[in-house]
Design a protein around this motif. Sequence first.
Motif, short mmCIF file in Angstrom:
data_model
loop_
_atom_site.label_atom_id
_atom_site.label_comp_id
_atom_site.label_asym_id
_atom_site.label_seq_id
_atom_site.Cartn_x
_atom_site.Cartn_y
_atom_site.Cartn_z
N GLY A 1 -0.94 -3.41 6.95
CA GLY A 1 -1.88 -4.25 6.54
C GLY A 1 -2.30 -5.97 7.52
O GLY A 1 -1.37 -5.85 7.61
N VAL B 1 3.13 -7.98 6.41
CA VAL B 1 2.11 -7.35 6.27
C VAL B 1 1.83 -8.56 8.11
O VAL B 1 1.78 -9.27 7.78
CB VAL B 1 0.52 -7.47 5.18
N PHE C 1 -4.91 -6.44 4.00
CA PHE C 1 -3.46 -6.66 3.58
C PHE C 1 -3.08 -6.22 2.07
O PHE C 1 -2.27 -5.54 1.65
CB PHE C 1 -2.65 -7.92 4.32
#
Length: 255
Positions: free
Chosen positions: A227, A243, A232
């Motif tokens: 992500g 992330v 994300f």
Amino acid sequence: MQAAAAAARAQVLSENFRGIIKRIEVAKEKAGRSQQDVRLVAVSKRMPASDIKALYEETGHRHYGENYVQELLKKAATLPKEIEWHLIGALQTNKCRDVARLIPNLWAVESVDTKEKAQKLELGRKLLRSSNQEAEKLRVYVQVNTSGEESKSGCDPKDAVKIAECIIRECENLTLHGLMTIGSFEESTAEEENKDFKKLVGVKEEVENRLRECGFELQKELELSMGMSEDFEEAINQGADNVRVGTAIFGERPR
Ligand SMILES: *Cc1c(COP(=O)(O)O)cnc(C)c1O
């Protein structure tokens, strides 16, 4: 920078950062994961050290991601030791030893995609820890090329198990922390489930099963690092634990 301009920049960065933290919380909630931790790595590559310092001072945020070893070495030398660096960029084997040795507060290398790179990181971290009792083991993520694009680094999904095994068997100064992927641009902008993220989830299950079969006890589940600015929230929906967000915090990067 003029004091007023610096203050304005610090304000923008911390507002962007807080906006992303909120969006992470909402995404967790929607995914039914509000009790779980999702770590935000603020990706600061090609942005000035002053940005990192400002964001750290304004918010106390410690996790920053960098792509280039030279740039990371420079930034790590001047910025506070409390910062927890993530190296996330395509990694050259011949830089691995130095980066693991020279940066005690390197928290993780997320872009390990060959056994050789793991072994060189091991060597560097071993050297560091032999002279610095306080240096932690280095966390590593095996980067998997889930989209099959030539341009992306990462190992072939079928090779993740053997790299993971090598880290556990041969690398006492590393900790296998998880798996990382970037995924294709097309998948990051698609409305449906991201197939590359789904692939990483599958590879994680395979790796964990295989390691258990081999008799290794994992202290905890492997993390999923997936992500970026564009995707994300979907990554969190599909199980991301880490992330990596750059542009949405720092703005467009200089070329
Ligand atoms: C640059 C980069 C990011 C951040 O990308 P943004 O789109 O700016 O959020 C995340 N992960 C990796 C591996 C990167 O190289």
